[in-house]
Design an enzyme around this catalytic site. Structure first.
Site, mmCIF file in Angstrom:
data_model
loop_
_atom_site.group_PDB
_atom_site.id
_atom_site.type_symbol
_atom_site.label_atom_id
_atom_site.label_comp_id
_atom_site.label_asym_id
_atom_site.label_seq_id
_atom_site.Cartn_x
_atom_site.Cartn_y
_atom_site.Cartn_z
ATOM 1 N N THR A 1 22.244 45.534 71.789
ATOM 2 C CA THR A 1 21.444 45.076 71.112
ATOM 3 C C THR A 1 20.079 46.014 71.918
ATOM 4 O OG1 THR A 1 22.405 42.755 71.223
ATOM 5 C CG2 THR A 1 19.947 43.171 71.739
ATOM 6 N N PHE B 1 27.310 38.797 67.711
ATOM 7 C CA PHE B 1 27.061 37.203 68.004
ATOM 8 C C PHE B 1 28.041 36.573 69.105
ATOM 9 C CE2 PHE B 1 24.824 38.331 64.407
ATOM 10 C CZ PHE B 1 23.079 37.956 64.668
ATOM 11 N N ARG C 1 30.405 34.953 72.307
ATOM 12 C CA ARG C 1 29.860 34.736 73.573
ATOM 13 C C ARG C 1 31.257 35.045 74.254
ATOM 14 N NH1 ARG C 1 31.629 28.467 70.920
ATOM 15 N NH2 ARG C 1 32.118 30.287 69.559
ATOM 16 N N LYS D 1 19.095 38.457 65.849
ATOM 17 C CA LYS D 1 19.558 38.657 67.184
ATOM 18 C C LYS D 1 18.803 37.773 68.316
ATOM 19 C CE LYS D 1 22.539 37.989 70.872
ATOM 20 N NZ LYS D 1 23.103 39.820 71.264
ATOM 21 N N ASN E 1 19.395 34.187 69.856
ATOM 22 C CA ASN E 1 19.004 34.016 71.855
ATOM 23 C C ASN E 1 18.239 33.162 72.053
ATOM 24 O OD1 ASN E 1 22.103 34.589 71.676
ATOM 25 N ND2 ASN E 1 21.490 36.760 72.337
ATOM 26 N N ALA F 1 22.718 19.333 80.108
ATOM 27 C CA ALA F 1 21.822 19.715 81.228
ATOM 28 C C ALA F 1 22.425 20.261 81.618
ATOM 29 C CB ALA F 1 21.627 18.759 81.240
ATOM 30 N N GLY G 1 22.687 32.187 82.097
ATOM 31 C CA GLY G 1 22.948 33.257 83.143
ATOM 32 C C GLY G 1 23.178 33.870 82.678
ATOM 33 N N CYS H 1 23.755 38.350 78.049
ATOM 34 C CA CYS H 1 22.920 37.815 76.728
ATOM 35 C C CYS H 1 21.386 37.254 76.687
ATOM 36 C CB CYS H 1 23.652 37.945 76.117
ATOM 37 S SG CYS H 1 24.793 38.914 75.363
ATOM 38 N N LYS I 1 18.538 39.097 79.768
ATOM 39 C CA LYS I 1 18.109 40.225 79.411
ATOM 40 C C LYS I 1 17.641 39.987 77.392
ATOM 41 C CE LYS I 1 21.699 42.683 77.545
ATOM 42 N NZ LYS I 1 20.967 42.989 75.968
#
Length: 437
Positions: free
Chosen positions: A121, A152, A154, A204, A208, A252, A257, A260, A263
Site C-alpha cells: 500500500t 484487501f 484481513r 484501497k 479502509n 461498537a 487498530g 492497515c 496507517k
C-alpha cells in the site's frame, strides 16, 4: 508462468501461496535471515490460520522457493511483485525506504523486460518514483512496466480473502501490462477492475477509510446510547437492515487498530494535506478512534474511584483475534493510559507472549494463563475477543477478583449473566445507564 514476490510478511507470503495454488511457480525473496530460515523450514514467522499447512504443501511440491538472493528472484520471472512494508512516519506519511531499496535492486539486476507489480500500500504518486528509482539503477536502458494490484486482506482470514476476493483491482498506464497481470487471475470468478495507477491505489485507501469511519461512527452513537440508556446493538441492527448501509462494521467497542487502518488513514490525511485538501470526515474518524481509549478509561477510573493502588487485568493484546499482530493494538494504548493514571496492569493473551518472547511491557505482570491475570484484580478488561474468553467460569472469577468490575471493550460478553452474578458490567451502549448523572 513464473512469478517473483519480494517481501515475505503477511501480504507477501499469502500472495506467494495464492499464486502457487493457482498453478504458478513462485520464488519468494526475504532479506531477514531469521524469517527466511523459518520459511525455508516450513514455519511461519507470524500466526495466520490455514497458511502453515499450505506453506508445507508447496515447499514439498517445489512450487515455492524462498531465497535471500534478490537477484535470483528478479532473474526468475518477468513478473515481480513488491510486497514490502510501508510503515507510517511521524507526520502520517508513508515510509517508502523499503520500496526504494527494492526498486533500485530490481533496476540493478534487471537484464530484460520486467512487469513490476506494486502490492504494497503506497501513496498516490509512488509509481512514478518507483519507475525513476528502477531507471536510475539500470546498467543500461531496459523496458519496465509498472502495475498496481492492491491487497484487501484481513488478518486472521488472509488466506480466505486471497483465494475468495470480493474484487481484484489492477492499475497501470500500459493496457498490455494490465492485461498480463489480469490473466494471472483468469480462474477467479470475482469482478476485476482495470484502471489507472492512482485510481487503483485510491480504491484501497478509500475502502479502509470508509470501514474505519463506519466503526468510529457507531462508536460515537454508542456514547449517545450510554448517555440515554439506549441499546447500541439494537440500534446497529435496525440501521443495518437498511440495504444502503448494511450490517457490517457496526459493532461498537474500544476502536480499531492493526497494521492497515491506522496507517492508511494517516497516509490519506497526509495526501490531502499535501494538496490543500482538509479531509474532515476522515480526520474525525481518526480522532474518535483515538478518543475511544480515554472514554473507556474514564469509565474505569470513575468506577474504581481512581486507579492508584488498583490492578487492571487486560485480556487480549493482539489487535484482533486469530493473529499475533500487536501493531496499533488498543490494548497497548489502554495499558499505557492505565499506568499513566496510576494503575498497575496484569495482562493475558493466548498467543502474543508465546509468539513474541522478546516483547517487553514495562511494569506489566504477564500472566501465563487466564486465571493468574484476574486473581486479586480490580477490573477484568476485555480488549480482544478471543474465543476462549467466552468460556470463562465467571463464578470462579467473582470469588478471586478483589473488585467485581468487568469492562467489555468488544461488547461480546453476556452482560445479563455477569450482572446476575453480581458483577458491575460495562460495555458501550449496552444500557449501562446515564453517564452524566
Amino acid at each position: 508462468m513464473n512469478i517473483s514476490v519480494i517481501g515475505c510478511g503477511y501480504v507477501g507470503t499469502t500472495t506467494a501461496l495464492m499464486f502457487c495454488e493457482l498453478g504458478y511457480q513462485v520464488v519468494a525473496v526475504e532479506k531477514d535471515s531469521k524469517k527466511l530460515a523459518m520459511l525455508q523450514q516450513g514455519k511461519l514467522p507470524f500466526h495466520e490460520p490455514g497458511i502453515d499447512s499450505l506453506l508445507i504443501k508447496h515447499l514439498h511440491r517445489g512450487s515455492l522457493v524462498f531465497t535471500g538472493d534478490i537477484e535470483e528472484g528478479i532473474a526468475h520471472s518477468k513478473i515481480i511483485y513488491i510486497t514490502v512494508g510501508t510503515p507510517s512516519l511521524p507526520d502520517g506519511s508513508s515510509d517508502l525506504s523499503f520500496i526504494e531499496e527494492v526498486s533500485r535492486q530490481i533496476g540493478a539486476a534487471q537484464n530484460d523486460y520486467k512487469a513490476v507489480v506494486i502490492k504494497s500500500t503506497v501513496p498516490l504518486g509512488t509509481v512514478d518514483k518507483v519507475r525513476e528509482w528502477i531507471g536510475k539503477a539500470q546498467k543500461r536502458p531496459l523496458p519496465v512496466d509498472l502495475v498496481v494490484n492492491p491487497e484487501f486482506l484481513r488478518e486472521g482470514s488472509a488466506l480466505y480473502d486471497t483465494m475468495h476476493p470480493d474484487r481484484i483491482v489492477i492499475g497501470s498506464d500500459n493496457p498490455e501490462a494490465a492485461e498480463t497481470v489480469k490473466q494471472l487471475f483468469h480462474s477467479m470468478s470475482c469482478p476485476i477492475i482495470v484502471t489507472d495507477c492512482n485510481t487503483a491505489q485510491l480504491i484501497k485507501y478509500t475502502a479502509n477509510a470508509f470501514l474505519a469511519t463506519k466503526i468510529s461512527f457507531i462508536n460515537e452513537i454508542g456514547r449517545v446510547c450510554d448517555a440515554y440508556g439506549a441499546n447500541i446493538e439494537e440500534v446497529a441492527s435496525g440501521v443495518g437492515l437498511d440495504h444502503r448501509i448494511g450490517p457490517h462494521f457496526l459493532r461498537a467497542g474500544i476502536g480499531w487498530g492493526g497494521s492497515c487502518f491506522p496507517k492508511d488513514i494517516a497516509a490519506l490525511i497526509n495526501m490531502g494535506n499535501n494538496n490543500g485538501i482538509n479531509l474532515l470526515i476522515v480526520q474525525s474518524a481518526q480522532q474518535v478512534n483515538q478518543d475511544q481509549i480515554g472514554y473507556f478509561i474514564d469509565r474505569l477510573e470513575g468506577e474504581l474511584h481512581g486507579l492508584n493502588n488498583k490492578t487492571v487485568s487486560i485480556y487480549g493484546i493482539s489487535f484482533k483475534p486469530e493473529t499475533d499482530d500487536i501493531r496499533e493494538s488498543p490494548a497497548l494504548k489502554v495499558i499505557a493510559e492505565v499506568q499513566r493514571r496510576g494503575g498497575t496492569v496484569a495482562a493475558y493473551d493466548p498467543m502474543v507472549f508465546d509468539k513474541h518472547p522478546e516483547l517487553k511491557l514495562p511494569g506489566v505482570r504477564v500472566a501465563r494463563n487466564m486465571e493468574d491475570a484476574w486473581k486479586g484484580s480490580d477490573c477484568f478488561f476485555l480488549i480482544t475477543e478471543w474465543d476462549q474468553f467466552s468460556k470463562i467460569d465467571w463464578g470462579q472469577v467473582m470469588q478471586e477478583m478483589r473488585t467485581p468490575l468487568v469492562l467489555d471493550g468488544r461488547n461480546v460478553l453476556d452482560a445479563r449473566k455477569l450482572r446476575s452474578l453480581g458483577f458491575r458490567y460495562y460495555g458501550i451502549g449496552r444500557k449501562t445507564g446515564i453517564i452524566h448523572e
